[in-house]
Design a protein around this motif. Sequence first.
Motif, PDB file in Angstrom:
ATOM      1  N   GLU A 139     -25.862  20.102 -34.952  1.00 54.68           N
ATOM      2  CA  GLU A 139     -26.908  19.239 -34.410  1.00 54.68           C
ATOM      3  C   GLU A 139     -27.467  19.767 -33.081  1.00 54.68           C
ATOM      4  N   ARG A 140     -26.574  20.242 -32.197  1.00 51.11           N
ATOM      5  CA  ARG A 140     -27.035  20.590 -30.846  1.00 51.11           C
ATOM      6  C   ARG A 140     -26.848  22.057 -30.484  1.00 51.11           C
ATOM      7  N   GLY A 141     -26.025  22.765 -31.227  1.00 51.50           N
ATOM      8  CA  GLY A 141     -25.779  24.162 -30.914  1.00 51.50           C
ATOM      9  C   GLY A 141     -24.611  24.326 -29.966  1.00 51.50           C
ATOM     10  N   VAL A 142     -24.366  25.573 -29.580  1.00 56.69           N
ATOM     11  CA  VAL A 142     -23.291  25.896 -28.642  1.00 56.69           C
ATOM     12  C   VAL A 142     -23.866  26.893 -27.648  1.00 56.69           C
ATOM     13  N   PRO A 143     -23.775  26.609 -26.346  1.00 56.97           N
ATOM     14  CA  PRO A 143     -24.501  27.446 -25.380  1.00 56.97           C
ATOM     15  C   PRO A 143     -23.768  28.721 -24.991  1.00 56.97           C
ATOM     16  N   ASP A 144     -24.531  29.619 -24.461  1.00 62.02           N
ATOM     17  CA  ASP A 144     -24.050  30.832 -23.804  1.00 62.02           C
ATOM     18  C   ASP A 144     -23.170  30.410 -22.613  1.00 62.02           C
ATOM     19  N   GLN A 145     -22.112  31.167 -22.374  1.00 59.86           N
ATOM     20  CA  GLN A 145     -21.216  30.839 -21.259  1.00 59.86           C
ATOM     21  C   GLN A 145     -21.912  30.933 -19.900  1.00 59.86           C
ATOM     22  N   ARG A 146     -23.052  31.594 -19.850  1.00 65.40           N
ATOM     23  CA  ARG A 146     -23.796  31.627 -18.591  1.00 65.40           C
ATOM     24  C   ARG A 146     -24.279  30.225 -18.209  1.00 65.40           C
ATOM     25  N   PHE A 147     -24.471  29.382 -19.221  1.00 67.71           N
ATOM     26  CA  PHE A 147     -24.950  28.029 -18.949  1.00 67.71           C
ATOM     27  C   PHE A 147     -23.788  27.039 -18.801  1.00 67.71           C
ATOM     28  N   TRP A 148     -22.689  27.291 -19.534  1.00 68.23           N
ATOM     29  CA  TRP A 148     -21.545  26.400 -19.444  1.00 68.23           C
ATOM     30  C   TRP A 148     -20.301  27.297 -19.548  1.00 68.23           C
ATOM     31  N   PRO A 149     -19.675  27.581 -18.415  1.00 69.21           N
ATOM     32  CA  PRO A 149     -18.527  28.504 -18.448  1.00 69.21           C
ATOM     33  C   PRO A 149     -17.377  27.945 -19.275  1.00 69.21           C
ATOM     34  N   GLN A 150     -16.585  28.855 -19.806  1.00 69.28           N
ATOM     35  CA  GLN A 150     -15.341  28.439 -20.449  1.00 69.28           C
ATOM     36  C   GLN A 150     -14.424  27.802 -19.414  1.00 69.28           C
ATOM     37  N   ASN A 151     -13.471  27.029 -19.864  1.00 62.16           N
ATOM     38  CA  ASN A 151     -12.470  26.398 -19.004  1.00 62.16           C
ATOM     39  C   ASN A 151     -13.100  25.495 -17.949  1.00 62.16           C
ATOM     40  N   ASN A 152     -14.218  24.935 -18.308  1.00 65.64           N
ATOM     41  CA  ASN A 152     -14.921  24.053 -17.393  1.00 65.64           C
ATOM     42  C   ASN A 152     -15.366  22.827 -18.195  1.00 65.64           C
ATOM     43  N   VAL A 153     -15.006  21.653 -17.721  1.00 68.56           N
ATOM     44  CA  VAL A 153     -15.357  20.437 -18.464  1.00 68.56           C
ATOM     45  C   VAL A 153     -16.335  19.560 -17.690  1.00 68.56           C
ATOM     46  N   ASN A 154     -16.957  20.137 -16.692  1.00 63.94           N
ATOM     47  CA  ASN A 154     -17.903  19.373 -15.889  1.00 63.94           C
ATOM     48  C   ASN A 154     -19.163  19.104 -16.714  1.00 63.94           C
ATOM     49  N   LEU A 155     -19.401  17.841 -16.998  1.00 66.71           N
ATOM     50  CA  LEU A 155     -20.536  17.494 -17.857  1.00 66.71           C
ATOM     51  C   LEU A 155     -21.875  17.793 -17.198  1.00 66.71           C
ATOM     52  N   ALA A 156     -21.847  18.037 -15.891  1.00 65.67           N
ATOM     53  CA  ALA A 156     -23.095  18.395 -15.200  1.00 65.67           C
ATOM     54  C   ALA A 156     -23.624  19.744 -15.680  1.00 65.67           C
ATOM     55  N   ASN A 157     -22.764  20.514 -16.342  1.00 67.67           N
ATOM     56  CA  ASN A 157     -23.255  21.773 -16.928  1.00 67.67           C
ATOM     57  C   ASN A 157     -24.284  21.521 -18.023  1.00 67.67           C
ATOM     58  N   GLY A 158     -24.215  20.357 -18.612  1.00 64.09           N
ATOM     59  CA  GLY A 158     -25.036  20.083 -19.795  1.00 64.09           C
ATOM     60  C   GLY A 158     -26.463  19.724 -19.466  1.00 64.09           C
ATOM     61  N   THR A 159     -27.148  20.618 -18.830  1.00 63.45           N
ATOM     62  CA  THR A 159     -28.559  20.405 -18.484  1.00 63.45           C
ATOM     63  C   THR A 159     -29.438  20.588 -19.709  1.00 63.45           C
ATOM     64  N   ALA A 160     -30.677  20.208 -19.549  1.00 62.94           N
ATOM     65  CA  ALA A 160     -31.641  20.411 -20.645  1.00 62.94           C
ATOM     66  C   ALA A 160     -31.758  21.894 -20.983  1.00 62.94           C
ATOM     67  N   GLU A 161     -31.715  22.704 -19.925  1.00 63.99           N
ATOM     68  CA  GLU A 161     -31.805  24.151 -20.131  1.00 63.99           C
ATOM     69  C   GLU A 161     -30.587  24.655 -20.924  1.00 63.99           C
ATOM     70  N   CYS A 162     -29.434  24.105 -20.593  1.00 64.40           N
ATOM     71  CA  CYS A 162     -28.207  24.492 -21.302  1.00 64.40           C
ATOM     72  C   CYS A 162     -28.316  24.178 -22.786  1.00 64.40           C
TER      73      CYS A 162
END
Lengths: 265, 229
Positions: A139-162
């Motif tokens: 449904e939404r895809g899976v982003p490049d780690q440049r947009f959401w690093p591994q080992n990071n659960v901060n939901l603020a990573n989930g921007t529109a760009e991400c």
Amino acid sequence: MRITDDMLGYGATGLIPRDYASFPQGCYASAPPAQIKLIPRTEWSERIKDMEATKSRLSDIRLRGNYGKAIPSLDQNSGRNDGKWGYCWAHSTTHAIMLVRAAANMPYVPLSAFAVAATIKNGRNEGGWGAQSLDFITERGVPDQRFWPQNNVNLANGTAECWANAALYKPVEAWADLASPQDVRDLTFDQMATLLLQRIPVVVDLYWWSHSVCAMDLVETSPGQFGIRILNSWSDSWGDQGTGVLAGSKAIPDGAVAPTVVVAA
Amino acid sequence: MALNLEPIKQRHQREAEWLAILDECANLESHPALQPTDKFAGKVRPIALAAIRSHAEAQLGQTGPGVLAGLLGRLSGVKAAVPSLSTVTHWLLGAAILAGILWASGRKVGPGPQPTPNVIPSDGLRVLVVYEKTEGAPLLTAKQQSELFGAELAGYLNANCTRENSQPAYRFLDKDSPMGNAPKWWQDQMTARGDVVPLLVVTNGKRSYRGPLPDGGILAKIKEVNEGK
């Protein structure tokens, strides 16, 4: 490398049995697995030998899929929370997406399984199952780690760009629900084997291990006996560059899904 | 009605299968089921449709269901406009079939082994394979899969293909792959969606091939195009 008991507890797992009452068979959009035309077992051995000889297995493709180098195994263990993130069920599917891309010779992009799991679980460290993550990624895809690093659960990573980036890595076709909740498990193994012989990775949920991994190859463990080579999510320092072989009943999935076609690049 | 099929024959002069199809279609007007008699008029539509199905499936089957749909759609449309179908039945059938052939001949990949006469533009070697992964059957043979995903072919393509952002320019794609994010060259070549799959496209900008994926000898075909041997 055959997976031994002492290798099983190396890292975190995170599989929880699928809740079939809430998520029954057929709830996930896909082609019905009954349509898979099985490759007869009588052909398996010869095909495996040929795949080994030509280095055309998914594991071979993985070893050259990063501009001639190996695609690194994602690691669900490092980072905060004492390295125990129960997100195997998102890593197995993310690995499968990366392998589908590699088989098509699309450019290597390290994808963020944490983006998928953390978003589904709202940042909590909770288990899930493979079909759950595939459904989300479809449904939404899976982003490049440049947009959401591994080992990071901060939901603020989930921007529109991400999430716009994530859409570039969506599967558009998949086999889902390969496993029935209780029965026809042999058929499930044969379906999985057929897909692996066609270089289609399979997300495999294993209740005995409470773990979800990505199956890459069908392996003949002894004459007439078959297992699977898996790509684990415990880094390349585990097993043979992050891979290992499961045999016998340990190789039979309790749940299995297989993304087949992804957005081209 | 005499169907003028010469232009299509010229276009496919090297392809025996196409010539056979065209010969069959040229003689279709004499088929007993298609003779326009009064007795035939009332039943013309089902008989005509059956005849078209039979011939189209047998003769144009390799072009896929789009051809048949196109034929039937054209016939239905003309029938609505011309109520007295009996007097023009064979003309309509001939026109519909000819239209289908023309449509198909413009879209279908020739089954012959010859490279396409028009060179596909490229700044270096590019290779595209289009195939089907989720149809329910392994549409690539075991031999094709081993060669396609094998180290020998990858080694040659990695060493010889032009680069796009460091990535060697070859792709093995499902025919239903969304192409919006792919570079334009791949998008252009994937207009082959209606073609027979598995499809092989090879070009180095000087020579090119667009046709069925060989069942054995994929690397040889690519070398033939790239090296002119």
